[in-house]
Design a protein around this motif. Sequence first.
Motif, short mmCIF file in Angstrom:
data_model
loop_
_atom_site.label_atom_id
_atom_site.label_comp_id
_atom_site.label_asym_id
_atom_site.label_seq_id
_atom_site.Cartn_x
_atom_site.Cartn_y
_atom_site.Cartn_z
N PHE A 117 -0.98 12.63 10.82
CA PHE A 117 -0.52 13.31 12.21
C PHE A 117 -0.31 14.02 13.02
O PHE A 117 -1.51 15.07 12.59
N THR A 159 4.79 1.47 18.09
CA THR A 159 3.24 1.22 18.72
C THR A 159 2.58 1.37 19.87
O THR A 159 3.47 1.01 20.57
N TYR A 206 2.45 12.18 1.30
CA TYR A 206 2.89 12.85 2.76
C TYR A 206 3.13 14.20 2.40
O TYR A 206 3.66 14.23 1.80
N GLN A 230 -2.15 6.53 7.74
CA GLN A 230 -2.36 7.11 9.17
C GLN A 230 -2.46 8.80 9.62
O GLN A 230 -2.43 9.10 8.31
N LEU A 233 9.37 4.81 12.72
CA LEU A 233 8.57 4.91 13.96
C LEU A 233 9.41 4.72 15.15
O LEU A 233 10.49 3.26 14.90
N LEU A 243 3.16 16.10 9.51
CA LEU A 243 2.43 15.48 8.10
C LEU A 243 1.07 15.70 7.65
O LEU A 243 0.35 14.48 8.29
N SER A 274 14.33 11.41 7.81
CA SER A 274 13.03 11.49 7.23
C SER A 274 12.12 11.05 8.67
O SER A 274 13.20 10.64 9.72
N LEU A 275 11.58 9.99 8.75
CA LEU A 275 10.29 9.69 9.56
C LEU A 275 11.18 8.29 10.32
O LEU A 275 10.89 7.16 9.29
N PHE A 330 6.43 13.24 1.82
CA PHE A 330 7.69 12.20 2.16
C PHE A 330 6.72 10.83 0.52
O PHE A 330 4.99 10.93 0.83
N TYR A 366 6.37 8.74 16.74
CA TYR A 366 7.41 8.61 14.76
C TYR A 366 8.61 9.69 15.95
O TYR A 366 8.25 10.58 16.28
N PHE A 403 0.84 5.95 17.40
CA PHE A 403 1.88 5.92 16.98
C PHE A 403 2.88 6.69 17.23
O PHE A 403 2.46 8.11 17.35
N PHE A 428 8.70 4.88 5.33
CA PHE A 428 9.23 6.07 4.42
C PHE A 428 10.23 7.28 3.59
O PHE A 428 11.12 6.27 4.27
N GLY A 429 10.50 7.68 2.82
CA GLY A 429 11.48 7.32 2.07
C GLY A 429 12.02 9.08 2.89
O GLY A 429 11.99 9.39 3.61
N ALA A 430 13.28 9.64 1.90
CA ALA A 430 13.58 10.55 2.48
C ALA A 430 13.30 11.86 2.87
O ALA A 430 13.27 12.78 3.25
N LEU A 466 6.80 12.68 16.41
CA LEU A 466 4.77 13.17 16.13
C LEU A 466 4.45 12.36 16.19
O LEU A 466 4.62 10.27 16.33
N TYR A 508 0.37 -1.01 -0.04
CA TYR A 508 0.11 -0.27 0.20
C TYR A 508 0.82 1.22 0.13
O TYR A 508 1.92 0.88 0.79
N LEU A 529 7.78 20.21 2.20
CA LEU A 529 8.53 18.35 1.45
C LEU A 529 7.44 17.70 1.53
O LEU A 529 6.59 17.01 2.50
N PHE A 564 0.98 5.68 0.20
CA PHE A 564 0.99 7.04 0.11
C PHE A 564 2.24 7.98 -0.32
O PHE A 564 2.97 7.88 -0.29
N ASN A 570 0.94 -0.95 11.47
CA ASN A 570 1.92 0.39 11.86
C ASN A 570 3.24 0.52 11.44
O ASN A 570 4.20 0.99 11.42
N LYS A 571 3.80 -0.62 9.81
CA LYS A 571 4.49 -0.59 8.96
C LYS A 571 4.65 0.77 8.26
O LYS A 571 4.87 -0.50 7.13
N LEU A 572 4.36 1.31 8.27
CA LEU A 572 4.72 2.86 7.25
C LEU A 572 6.53 2.80 7.83
O LEU A 572 7.00 3.41 8.48
#
Lengths: 115, 117
Positions: free
Chosen positions: B108, B48, A36, B106, B45, A44, B42-43, A90, B35, B33, A105-107, B92, A32, A88, A34, A101-103
Amino acid sequence: AQSVAQPEDQVNVAEGNPLTVKCTYSVSGNPYLFWYVQYPNRGLQFLLKYITGDNLVKGSYGFEAEFNKSQTSFHLKKPSALVSDSALYFCAVRPPSGGYNKLIFGAGTRLAVHP
Amino acid sequence: SAVISQKPSRDICQRGTSLTIQCQVDSQVTMMFWYRQQPGQSLTLIATANQGSEATYESGFVIDKFPISRPNLTFSTLTVSNMSPEDSSIYLCSVGGLAPRGSYEQYFGPGTRLTVT
């Protein structure tokens, strides 16, 4: 390893021109995806997502993104950039087996839209 | 979506001290969550926050350094303990599992900007 790549640290666009912010991912299975946006001194904001279905998804503020499975990409696009789009951006991916919980993110890519 | 607030919005702390950050949501949410966003990065995690039980920490983060509470479905706290300058980051809070079912994104909070001197 699962990862998200945003190959450009910064993208510069003239107002009124189309913009593209690139994102590629390396995740097994069907992830999946996304996008942001983060404005200065703010959290975000969710823009759009791809879960399944049409490869072109539309989101907030006139943004859209195209999912390309063969190229493992999910580029963010907008037909006509505004100065207020400067922020910015992401890209994030949820691996199919990761749970909520496993998102990952790119830099991040800084978009600068010039008048 | 949900309205998420964090307190404080920013703080400057001395090394060796601890800071507790609060996250409040305007509706009951399944998932919360925490972060970390280090300067120019970047972010990542941290964990949880589980309602009524211990938080689930990601690799590289431990409960002694980042204790988390979640007493109900609308509130959570993150404590940054025994701080060092390396803890200077934006922290966050986010929420997930909102209606409709299958909304995997999600949302934020505005973040807490922490500077450790």
